[in-house]
Design a protein around this motif. Structure first.
Motif, PDB file in Angstrom:
ATOM      1  N   LEU B  98      54.135  30.520 122.045  1.00  0.00           N
ATOM      2  CA  LEU B  98      54.371  30.375 123.485  1.00  0.00           C
ATOM      3  C   LEU B  98      55.423  31.363 123.974  1.00  0.00           C
ATOM      4  N   ARG B  99      56.438  31.594 123.135  1.00  0.00           N
ATOM      5  CA  ARG B  99      57.455  32.585 123.528  1.00  0.00           C
ATOM      6  C   ARG B  99      56.834  33.971 123.615  1.00  0.00           C
ATOM      7  N   ALA B 100      55.978  34.289 122.651  1.00  0.00           N
ATOM      8  CA  ALA B 100      55.299  35.587 122.708  1.00  0.00           C
ATOM      9  C   ALA B 100      54.453  35.692 123.964  1.00  0.00           C
ATOM     10  N   THR B 105      53.394  37.762 129.447  1.00  0.00           N
ATOM     11  CA  THR B 105      52.825  37.330 130.732  1.00  0.00           C
ATOM     12  C   THR B 105      53.063  38.355 131.848  1.00  0.00           C
ATOM     13  N   PRO B 106      54.303  38.811 132.063  1.00  0.00           N
ATOM     14  CA  PRO B 106      54.477  39.811 133.123  1.00  0.00           C
ATOM     15  C   PRO B 106      53.836  41.150 132.767  1.00  0.00           C
ATOM     16  N   VAL B 107      53.809  41.465 131.478  1.00  0.00           N
ATOM     17  CA  VAL B 107      53.197  42.734 131.058  1.00  0.00           C
ATOM     18  C   VAL B 107      51.713  42.758 131.422  1.00  0.00           C
ATOM     19  N   VAL B 121      45.484  35.766 125.031  1.00  0.00           N
ATOM     20  CA  VAL B 121      45.506  37.157 124.570  1.00  0.00           C
ATOM     21  C   VAL B 121      46.278  37.266 123.251  1.00  0.00           C
ATOM     22  N   VAL B 122      47.441  36.629 123.191  1.00  0.00           N
ATOM     23  CA  VAL B 122      48.241  36.654 121.958  1.00  0.00           C
ATOM     24  C   VAL B 122      47.438  36.088 120.786  1.00  0.00           C
ATOM     25  N   CYS B 123      46.809  34.966 121.014  1.00  0.00           N
ATOM     26  CA  CYS B 123      46.033  34.336 119.939  1.00  0.00           C
ATOM     27  C   CYS B 123      44.839  35.208 119.549  1.00  0.00           C
ATOM     28  N   SER B 124      44.234  35.869 120.522  1.00  0.00           N
ATOM     29  CA  SER B 124      43.098  36.739 120.215  1.00  0.00           C
ATOM     30  C   SER B 124      43.540  37.914 119.350  1.00  0.00           C
ATOM     31  N   VAL B 125      44.691  38.483 119.674  1.00  0.00           N
ATOM     32  CA  VAL B 125      45.207  39.600 118.873  1.00  0.00           C
ATOM     33  C   VAL B 125      45.505  39.138 117.450  1.00  0.00           C
ATOM     34  N   LEU B 126      46.145  37.987 117.334  1.00  0.00           N
ATOM     35  CA  LEU B 126      46.441  37.466 115.993  1.00  0.00           C
ATOM     36  C   LEU B 126      45.157  37.159 115.232  1.00  0.00           C
ATOM     37  N   PHE B 165      43.459  27.603 122.463  1.00  0.00           N
ATOM     38  CA  PHE B 165      44.177  28.872 122.449  1.00  0.00           C
ATOM     39  C   PHE B 165      44.718  29.247 123.828  1.00  0.00           C
ATOM     40  N   ALA B 166      44.348  28.488 124.830  1.00  0.00           N
ATOM     41  CA  ALA B 166      44.974  28.637 126.149  1.00  0.00           C
ATOM     42  C   ALA B 166      45.389  27.242 126.602  1.00  0.00           C
ATOM     43  N   SER B 167      46.294  26.667 125.847  1.00  0.00           N
ATOM     44  CA  SER B 167      46.762  25.321 126.162  1.00  0.00           C
ATOM     45  C   SER B 167      48.206  25.185 125.693  1.00  0.00           C
ATOM     46  N   GLY B 168      48.807  24.081 126.032  1.00  0.00           N
ATOM     47  CA  GLY B 168      50.178  23.839 125.602  1.00  0.00           C
ATOM     48  C   GLY B 168      50.257  22.983 124.354  1.00  0.00           C
ATOM     49  N   TYR B 169      49.152  22.821 123.664  1.00  0.00           N
ATOM     50  CA  TYR B 169      49.145  22.012 122.444  1.00  0.00           C
ATOM     51  C   TYR B 169      49.606  22.848 121.246  1.00  0.00           C
ATOM     52  N   SER B 170      49.848  22.164 120.138  1.00  0.00           N
ATOM     53  CA  SER B 170      50.352  22.872 118.963  1.00  0.00           C
ATOM     54  C   SER B 170      49.233  23.314 118.018  1.00  0.00           C
TER      55      SER B 170
END
Lengths: 275, 687
Positions: B98-100, B105-107, B121-126, B165-170
């Protein structure tokens, strides 16, 4: 060859260090997290302090250490009393569970009577749209020995899509025109705050069920109550008993047929007629 | 081939990235709506959902009815940031993701403090990076690897899962962490000797996964097993005290010192993480397990409560969650419930196995549910979709679960079938190239089982289908990893690697004889007497502890074949099973270990069929060492392992082992080609 060996070892050590650093960077933020601010404790949130809860989570939290806001700014709640918890609860080392607090809340000394005393309302000048909510000490405060609870009054009317905010203090509000926000009026059969457009303003208590008592109430009690309620400023309004959408009936000071809708309160207690 | 593998890996990663991004963001973004759990993570980042106060409490437009993609800054005070209405902090490595996402987000041009599309996007890259690494770590031909990676990735991008992958869950941290653990395990277990960087990578990914959510504790034993399965240093290091070499356990432990230390770190970290879980979770889970699940599995709540020593007046709580009856849950009669722990629950099930079977059945039904998150939603409010609408973009694995919804036993067939296949592979080979992927596949199947039981016994039947999403993904992964383990064994053999000292004697560049650098092949038999961590990266330099060939030879002969060191014992067994004719099958003796010995067979009994794994492919020894003479050599007869002396044929072994070094080298130089062994390599001998 020894140089190659050193390079190989260096590469291994580098990979290991890199792995450890990445692991720490990946795991540490989750373990450390971000803790909320401590805020303001119970001792600094006495009677008369006002509280805003911008989020639902803050509104439903059993405790509240969010710093108070000036009562002239938008807020939801106002502390009307700070009292000691019952001895059997206060004697516990640990704060009761959420469900136990939820069960305990209604039994605490934070009731309609407290609101009446704080707002200055009475039978002739009733208040509506204000209810009470109890705030307990946080677990940390409890561990530090705090055993008092906060009795808050808050406005229970939502405005638009936003939270049910209000401005100004509720202390003795019935004596001010701003009391229109907590006085009951009728817009047709619907009860609304007198600060909204309405055709009648509720005066006195609820009318009895249909029958001789109802007739006597409509013919004698209600007109006298309306006259006292309006004082000299209410000659444009007439006394009547109106049924509401909920099947209840109230004595009201209502406009004459064809007159424009009203806004604000006409209670003499609040300073006289509004528009 | 190596370069092409890398190119394939990069290309595959790019494809996965594009597919994942398109799947998550086009034509409109999808995610998973919030039933309230997201707050406990996002509040730690100083965020609040950007949904109006009144909309949040209006069911048709709430954060449950639509995905709340935008989050804005907010300062939380006191107990407003914690688990389920308490100030008890909830920790998870998902915070890192989430920090990543908050950073990018602004980028990415999103107008919010955090946009969950940035998390996608972060999860897709990973995911793309892990897909590339998985391709490199898998055995087999490129097509098989790509199919395997594709199936693994599609399980994560399936409609049942992708929304997280687009949620606030863990769950994203848990799922991506699990994939990273699988990749790291492959890199570790496909070598005969684990490298320290590999172990650190496995421990690091394990730490990330285990701290994502408490449910992941189920995979801790498997990660620990993977860390200590392979030795991380040669067991016959000369610097070791003799007494250590002679004590089996100390030798075993010493050879796995790094893995053991890292395992200890993981265990302590996990215990600490579990200890830091909010006490409120314990209250909720205890209630769910006891009242919502255990009592509701039968219609005798008073008797069950009496078994636990609880007041039968609590019977009306049967089938309710903890907020369902605050009057009773907050009553004094409920207070003794706090003394019930997980051990009591397990003891009850042990005393009532029928109830446990019923719970397993309920869990299986929930795992097979076709729509585990049906009450949530996939779309944002701006999408124009009705509330609580679920997307259906990728449903490959959902099709399997649709079948399982009708016949839940399908899931058992998948898990235990893949476990059976992989165990068979493990039993038939000692080649780490073959054994490693099979071990990992078996670990995936076991992880599915463990995750299932941790979820069922941890959370009870409350939202069980949603809590079993991770177990469902592991079930889906069983198939591709079992395929990779079973068929990846039929790979073209890598070039023969020679120990540097042998290569020097036969005037072959040790580096040239080494396996490819990015192909984690360890050709174990050539590690005769030398340090066992001989692989591509080490081939060009002397292995620490390696002795001269004569010393090695003497040490080798002198070693007890059944000695205390597992690694040494394995190596000796390889040589002992080698036929006495070095010219006839030296190649297999050096680099192609035969299968484990068959059970004794009577002389007139039919010869048992040869186990199919690992496949036998030609070695390049002759072509590399003596190409001119190799072509003139006659083809050697088919090597039949059933004709090999058994491990007890000591005489034949000693005949072979007593070859002089010069004879050994001479045999190497006169080795024939092509290999007599059947091959899967369509290209034949390599140039």
């Amino acid at each position: 060859m020894s140089g190659d060996r050193r390079a190989g070892r260096g590469r291994t050590v580098g990979l290991v260090v890199l792995g450890i650093v990445l692991a720490v960077l990946a795991v540490a933020p989750g373990l450390v997290g971000g803790d909320p601010e401590p805020g303001v404790g119970m001792e600094d949130q006495g009677v008369g302090t006002c509280h805003d809860y911008p989020t639902v989570e803050e509104y439903y939290s059993p405790s509240d250490t969010r710093p108070p806001v000036p009562c002239t700014e938008p807020h939801l709640a106002e502390t009307i009393a700070v009292r000691e918890l019952p001895a059997d609860v206060a004697s516990r080392d640990q704060r009761p569970s959420l469900e136990a607090m939820q069960r305990l809340g209604p039994s605490l000394d934070c009731s309609y009577a407290d609101v009446v005393a704080y707002l200055g309302s009475d039978d002739e000048n009733p208040h509506w749209f204000v209810t009470t909510q109890v705030r307990f000490p946080t677990e940390q405060e409890w561990a530090d020995g705090e055993r008092r609870f906060r009795c808050d009054a808050f406005t229970a009317v939502t405005t638009g899509i936003d939270r049910p905010i209000r401005r100004g203090s509720l202390r003795d509000v019935m004596e001010r025109p701003e009391s229109a926000a907590v006085r009951p009026c009728l817009a047709g059969p619907e009860i609304v705050p007198c600060s909204r457009p309405h055709d009648s303003e509720v005066v006195g208590g609820e009318a009895p069920p249909a029958g001789p008592e109802r007739t006597r109430f409509a013919e004698r009690v209600c007109p006298e109550a309306v006259a006292a309620f309006l004082g000299d400023e209410g000659e444009d309004l007439v006394a009547a008993v109106h049924d509401t959408a909920g099947g209840r009936a109230f004595c009201v000071a209502t406009i004459r047929s064809g007159d424009p809708l009203l806004e604000g309160t006409h209670a003499v207690q609040a300073g006289g007629a509004s528009s | 081939m190596i370069g092409s593998h890398r190119r394939y890996a990069v290309a595959l990663g790019l494809v996965v990235l594009l597919v994942a991004l398109a799947r998550m963001l086009v034509p409109e973004a999808i995610g998973l709506s919030d039933q309230g759990d997201a707050h406990r993570l996002t509040c730690q980042l100083g965020l609040e959902v950007d949904v109006a106060w009144r909309d949040r409490i209006t069911p048709e437009v709430s954060s449950t009815a639509y995905v709340p993609f935008q989050w804005e800054r907010h300062t939380w005070y006191g107990e407003t940031c914690g688990a389920n209405g308490t100030g008890q902090p909830y920790r998870s490595s998902q915070i890192t993701l989430l920090r990543a996402a908050q950073l990018v987000t602004p980028v990415l041009g999103f107008d919010a403090a955090l946009d969950l599309r940035a998390l996608a996007v972060v999860c897709s890259v990973l995911l793309a990076g892990l897909a590339s690494l998985l391709y490199l770590a898998l055995p087999g031909r490129p097509a098989l690897r790509m199919v395997t990676v594709g199936l693994v990735v599609l399980a994560l991008l399936d409609r049942r899962v992708a929304g997280v992958f687009a949620s606030g869950y863990s769950e994203p941290a848990a799922l991506l962490g699990l994939l990273a653990v699988v990749v790291a395990s492959l890199f570790v277990l496909r070598r005969r000797v684990a490298t320290l960087p590999g172990l650190v990578a496995l421990a690091g990914t394990g730490a990330f996964t285990l701290t994502s959510k408490s449910q992941m504790v189920g995979v801790l034993p498997l990660i620990v097993l993977a860390l200590v399965w392979r030795p991380s240093r040669a067991p016959d290091q000369p610097s070791w005290p003799i007494r250590w070499q002679r004590t089996w356990f100390l030798g075993w432990a010493r050879a796995r010192a790094a893995g053991l230390v890292l395992s200890l770190v993981l265990v302590v970290l996990t215990a600490s993480y579990l200890g830091s879980q909010p006490p409120r979770f314990e209250e909720v889970n205890r209630h769910n397990q006891l009242f919502h699940t255990l009592l509701a599995l039968d219609d005798q709540p008073e008797e069950d409560l009496a078994w636990f020593g609880l007041d039968p007046a609590l019977a009306p709580l049967s089938g309710t969650n903890i907020t369902g009856n605050a009057e009773l849950v907050g009553s004094p009669a409920y207070e003794p419930v706090a003394d019930i722990d997980q051990g009591d629950i397990l003891r009850f099930y042990a005393a009532h196995p029928g109830r446990l079977a019923l719970l397993a059945r309920r869990g299986l039904d929930a795992a097979a549910a076709s729509d585990p998150s049906a009450y949530l939603a996939s779309y944002g409010r701006d999408s124009g979709e009705p509330p609580h609408t679920f997307e259906n973009r990728i449903w490959l694995w959902s099709a399997l679960f649709e079948i399982a919804d009708a016949v839940p036993a399908v899931l058992l067939v998948v898990v235990f079938g893949s476990l059976f296949v992989t165990v068979q592979v493990v039993r038939r080979t000692d080649d780490p190239e073959v054994e490693g992927p099979a071990l990992v596949a078996a670990g995936v199947a076991l992880s599915a089982v463990l995750s299932f039981w941790v979820a069922v016994l941890g959370d009870g039947t409350v939202e069980l289908a949603r809590h079993l999403i991770i177990a469902d993904v592991l079930v889906a992964w069983c198939v591709p990893f079992a395929i990779a383990a079973r068929f990846g064994a039929r790979r073209p053999r890598p070039e023969l690697a020679l120990p540097p000292d042998v290569a020097t004697k036969v005037r072959v560049d040790p580096a040239a004889s080494a396996p490819p650098a990015d192909d984690p092949v360890t050709v174990a038999p050539v590690t005769v007497g030398a340090a066992a961590r001989y692989n591509a990266g080490d081939a060009a330099e002397p292995v620490p502890g390696a002795a001269s060939f004569d010393e090695l030879f003497e040490r080798f002969v002198a070693n007890d074949p059944d000695g205390p060191e597992p690694g040494r014992g394995w190596k000796v067994r390889r040589w002992r099973r080698t036929p006495p004719d070095p010219a006839g099958d030296l190649e297999a003796a050096v680099a192609d270990p035969p299968p484990r010995p068959s059970p004794p067979v009577a002389a007139d009994a039919p010869r048992p069929p040869r186990p199919p794994l690992p496949s036998r492919t030609p070695r390049r020894l002759a072509a590399d060492v003596a190409p001119s003479s190799a072509a003139a050599e006659p083809v050697a007869p088919e090597h039949d392992p059933s004709e090999e002396p058994s491990a007890t044929d000591g005489d034949a072994d000693h005949d072979w082992l007593q070859l002089s070094p010069d004879d050994f080298l001479a045999a190497l130089r006169t080795r024939s080609t092509p290999s007599p062994h059947p091959t899967d390599d369509p290209g034949g001998p390599h140039p």
